[in-house]
Design a protein around this motif. Structure first.
Motif, PDB file in Angstrom:
ATOM      1  N   PRO A  23       0.875  -1.156   0.091  1.00  0.00           N
ATOM      2  CA  PRO A  23       0.431   0.058   0.162  1.00  0.00           C
ATOM      3  C   PRO A  23       0.931   0.688   0.068  1.00  0.00           C
ATOM      4  N   ASP A  24       1.658   1.183   0.429  1.00  0.00           N
ATOM      5  CA  ASP A  24       2.423   2.384   0.773  1.00  0.00           C
ATOM      6  C   ASP A  24       2.972   2.762  -0.585  1.00  0.00           C
ATOM      7  N   ARG A  25       3.294   1.370  -1.639  1.00  0.00           N
ATOM      8  CA  ARG A  25       4.464   1.947  -3.128  1.00  0.00           C
ATOM      9  C   ARG A  25       3.468   2.519  -3.948  1.00  0.00           C
ATOM     10  N   ARG A  26       1.896   1.679  -3.707  1.00  0.00           N
ATOM     11  CA  ARG A  26       0.653   2.455  -4.375  1.00  0.00           C
ATOM     12  C   ARG A  26       0.384   3.343  -4.310  1.00  0.00           C
ATOM     13  N   SER A  27       0.640   4.479  -2.680  1.00  0.00           N
ATOM     14  CA  SER A  27       0.320   5.863  -3.198  1.00  0.00           C
ATOM     15  C   SER A  27       1.384   6.266  -3.559  1.00  0.00           C
ATOM     16  N   ALA A  28       2.364   5.760  -3.081  1.00  0.00           N
ATOM     17  CA  ALA A  28       3.933   7.007  -3.200  1.00  0.00           C
ATOM     18  C   ALA A  28       3.741   6.880  -4.698  1.00  0.00           C
ATOM     19  N   VAL A  29       2.995   6.103  -6.508  1.00  0.00           N
ATOM     20  CA  VAL A  29       3.491   6.476  -7.664  1.00  0.00           C
ATOM     21  C   VAL A  29       1.910   7.019  -7.743  1.00  0.00           C
ATOM     22  N   GLU A  30       0.996   6.455  -7.249  1.00  0.00           N
ATOM     23  CA  GLU A  30      -0.467   7.688  -7.118  1.00  0.00           C
ATOM     24  C   GLU A  30      -0.150   8.874  -7.325  1.00  0.00           C
ATOM     25  N   SER A  31       0.403   9.365  -5.937  1.00  0.00           N
ATOM     26  CA  SER A  31       0.962  10.193  -5.785  1.00  0.00           C
ATOM     27  C   SER A  31       2.297  11.049  -7.026  1.00  0.00           C
ATOM     28  N   GLN A  32       3.061  10.696  -7.295  1.00  0.00           N
ATOM     29  CA  GLN A  32       4.147  10.634  -8.073  1.00  0.00           C
ATOM     30  C   GLN A  32       3.436  11.010  -9.472  1.00  0.00           C
ATOM     31  N   VAL A  33       2.318  10.421 -10.011  1.00  0.00           N
ATOM     32  CA  VAL A  33       0.952   9.997 -10.941  1.00  0.00           C
ATOM     33  C   VAL A  33       0.039  11.965 -11.301  1.00  0.00           C
ATOM     34  N   LEU A  34      -0.275  12.100 -10.033  1.00  0.00           N
ATOM     35  CA  LEU A  34      -1.349  13.244  -9.589  1.00  0.00           C
ATOM     36  C   LEU A  34      -0.752  14.676  -9.433  1.00  0.00           C
ATOM     37  N   ALA A  35       1.323  14.368  -8.609  1.00  0.00           N
ATOM     38  CA  ALA A  35       1.909  15.640  -8.811  1.00  0.00           C
ATOM     39  C   ALA A  35       2.391  16.021 -10.249  1.00  0.00           C
ATOM     40  N   PHE A  62      -4.424   3.805 -11.941  1.00  0.00           N
ATOM     41  CA  PHE A  62      -5.954   4.188 -12.816  1.00  0.00           C
ATOM     42  C   PHE A  62      -6.277   3.547 -13.542  1.00  0.00           C
ATOM     43  N   ARG A  63      -7.738   3.311 -13.587  1.00  0.00           N
ATOM     44  CA  ARG A  63      -8.488   3.087 -14.648  1.00  0.00           C
ATOM     45  C   ARG A  63      -8.426   3.652 -16.216  1.00  0.00           C
ATOM     46  N   ASP A  64      -8.387   5.095 -16.457  1.00  0.00           N
ATOM     47  CA  ASP A  64      -8.170   5.764 -17.790  1.00  0.00           C
ATOM     48  C   ASP A  64      -8.049   7.392 -17.166  1.00  0.00           C
ATOM     49  N   LYS A  65      -8.088   8.627 -17.837  1.00  0.00           N
ATOM     50  CA  LYS A  65      -7.285  10.104 -17.841  1.00  0.00           C
ATOM     51  C   LYS A  65      -8.453  10.205 -16.561  1.00  0.00           C
ATOM     52  N   THR A  66     -10.185  10.239 -17.166  1.00  0.00           N
ATOM     53  CA  THR A  66     -11.165  10.240 -16.738  1.00  0.00           C
ATOM     54  C   THR A  66     -10.814  10.018 -14.346  1.00  0.00           C
ATOM     55  N   GLU A  67     -10.036   9.020 -14.601  1.00  0.00           N
ATOM     56  CA  GLU A  67     -10.418   8.620 -12.655  1.00  0.00           C
ATOM     57  C   GLU A  67      -9.108   9.356 -12.233  1.00  0.00           C
ATOM     58  N   LEU A  68      -8.275   9.723 -13.565  1.00  0.00           N
ATOM     59  CA  LEU A  68      -7.072  10.744 -13.061  1.00  0.00           C
ATOM     60  C   LEU A  68      -7.537  12.067 -12.349  1.00  0.00           C
ATOM     61  N   VAL A  89     -10.470  12.654 -11.437  1.00  0.00           N
ATOM     62  CA  VAL A  89     -11.681  12.461 -10.666  1.00  0.00           C
ATOM     63  C   VAL A  89     -10.989  12.865  -8.947  1.00  0.00           C
ATOM     64  N   ARG A  90     -10.150  11.959  -9.367  1.00  0.00           N
ATOM     65  CA  ARG A  90      -9.334  11.970  -8.172  1.00  0.00           C
ATOM     66  C   ARG A  90      -8.538  13.472  -7.549  1.00  0.00           C
ATOM     67  N   LEU A  91      -8.143  14.765  -9.336  1.00  0.00           N
ATOM     68  CA  LEU A  91      -7.429  15.442  -8.862  1.00  0.00           C
ATOM     69  C   LEU A  91      -8.562  16.077  -7.927  1.00  0.00           C
ATOM     70  N   ALA A  92      -9.458  16.322  -8.747  1.00  0.00           N
ATOM     71  CA  ALA A  92     -10.795  17.251  -8.152  1.00  0.00           C
ATOM     72  C   ALA A  92     -11.316  16.627  -6.790  1.00  0.00           C
ATOM     73  N   GLY A  93     -11.432  15.404  -6.367  1.00  0.00           N
ATOM     74  CA  GLY A  93     -11.369  15.129  -5.309  1.00  0.00           C
ATOM     75  C   GLY A  93     -10.994  15.782  -4.419  1.00  0.00           C
ATOM     76  N   THR A  94      -9.479  15.880  -4.240  1.00  0.00           N
ATOM     77  CA  THR A  94      -8.301  16.765  -3.443  1.00  0.00           C
ATOM     78  C   THR A  94      -8.569  16.902  -2.935  1.00  0.00           C
ATOM     79  N   MET A  95      -9.189  19.048  -4.005  1.00  0.00           N
ATOM     80  CA  MET A  95      -8.994  19.848  -4.602  1.00  0.00           C
ATOM     81  C   MET A  95     -10.427  19.975  -2.895  1.00  0.00           C
ATOM     82  N   GLN A  96     -12.048  19.197  -3.937  1.00  0.00           N
ATOM     83  CA  GLN A  96     -13.051  20.130  -2.778  1.00  0.00           C
ATOM     84  C   GLN A  96     -12.883  19.411  -1.666  1.00  0.00           C
ATOM     85  N   GLU A  97     -12.205  18.059  -1.183  1.00  0.00           N
ATOM     86  CA  GLU A  97     -12.150  17.351   0.245  1.00  0.00           C
ATOM     87  C   GLU A  97     -11.080  18.713   0.375  1.00  0.00           C
ATOM     88  N   THR A  98     -10.296  19.251   0.780  1.00  0.00           N
ATOM     89  CA  THR A  98      -9.318  20.682   0.867  1.00  0.00           C
ATOM     90  C   THR A  98     -10.154  21.633   1.377  1.00  0.00           C
TER      91      THR A  98
END
Length: 231
Positions: free
Chosen positions: A12-24, A59-65, A67-76
């Protein structure tokens, strides 16, 4: 459709790190002026320093990507305003909350632009963004209803349309404000102050309306005495 089977990594740590890299990496590309629609998965993966196949593991596709970016913003941003209490924090607390939200909107301005771009044709992105705002509308309506029931605002305030007005209108206002130019402390402070005042005096501390008295009756007509004397 991607040709790679989408598997979740076991670590899970590796998964989180990779996803953070892609989002950033995606955020950086958007900040550089790239349109989200024009960005290919290969370009995003290269910027993130991962293989294209690795992107599809996370990520399933760019749409999911997006949505994840938007979700981070909305949560904040939404969590910041949802933490505001009308009684304990008042107008000053609401102004500070919106000051913080403007900072979030500025930090995510390229993501906002991408959401606006993609939501025009992608139902998933459009519904995701709308559903989060709808949930915030329900939350705000509950606050207004509680204030009305406590007698702090007039009994004729309708919480449902009032909450839609301040939440949906506020979201549009903030998105437009940050699109006008780079951060300016004076302008941002004024925007936060005016939006907070609109919420406060428009919904949470709306003054009781004093009935307008009817206009006075017209004065009685006065007979033309001079005309009678002439006869």
């Amino acid at each position: 459709m991607p040709s790679v089977t989408r598997r979740r990594p076991h670590d899970p740590d590796r998964r989180s790190a990779v996803e953070s890299q892609v989002l950033a990496a995606t955020t950086r590309l958007l900040q550089e002026g790239h349109r989200f629609t024009d960005l290919g998965v290969q370009r995003i993966a290269a910027e993130a320093g991962v293989a294209r196949s690795t992107f599809y593991v996370h990520f399933r596709d760019k749409t999911e990507l997006l949505v994840r970016l938007a979700g981070t913003m909305q949560e904040t941003s939404l969590d910041r305003v949802q933490g505001w209490d009308p009684v304990a924090d008042g107008l000053d607390g609401l102004t500070q909350a919106f000051t913080d939200v403007i900072g979030t909107y500025r930090a995510y301005a390229p993501v906002l632009a991408a959401i606006s771009e993609v939501a025009a044709y992608d139902e998933v992105v459009r519904e995701f963004w709308a559903s989060a705002l709808d949930a915030f509308v329900v939350h705000t309506a509950g606050l207004i209803r509680a204030e009305r029931d406590a007698g702090r605002i007039p009994a004729d305030v309708d919480p449902d349309p009032a909450s839609r007005l301040v939440v949906l209108g506020g979201d549009r206002f903030l998105a437009h404000h940050v699109s006008l130019g780079p951060s300016d402390p004076v302008s941002d402070a004024a925007a936060a102050r005016e939006l907070a005042a609109t919420w406060w005096y428009g919904a949470f501390r709306r003054p009781t309306r004093t009935p307008t008295p009817p206009p006075p009756p017209p004065p009685p007509s006065i007979p033309d005495v001079g005309a009678d004397s002439a006869d």
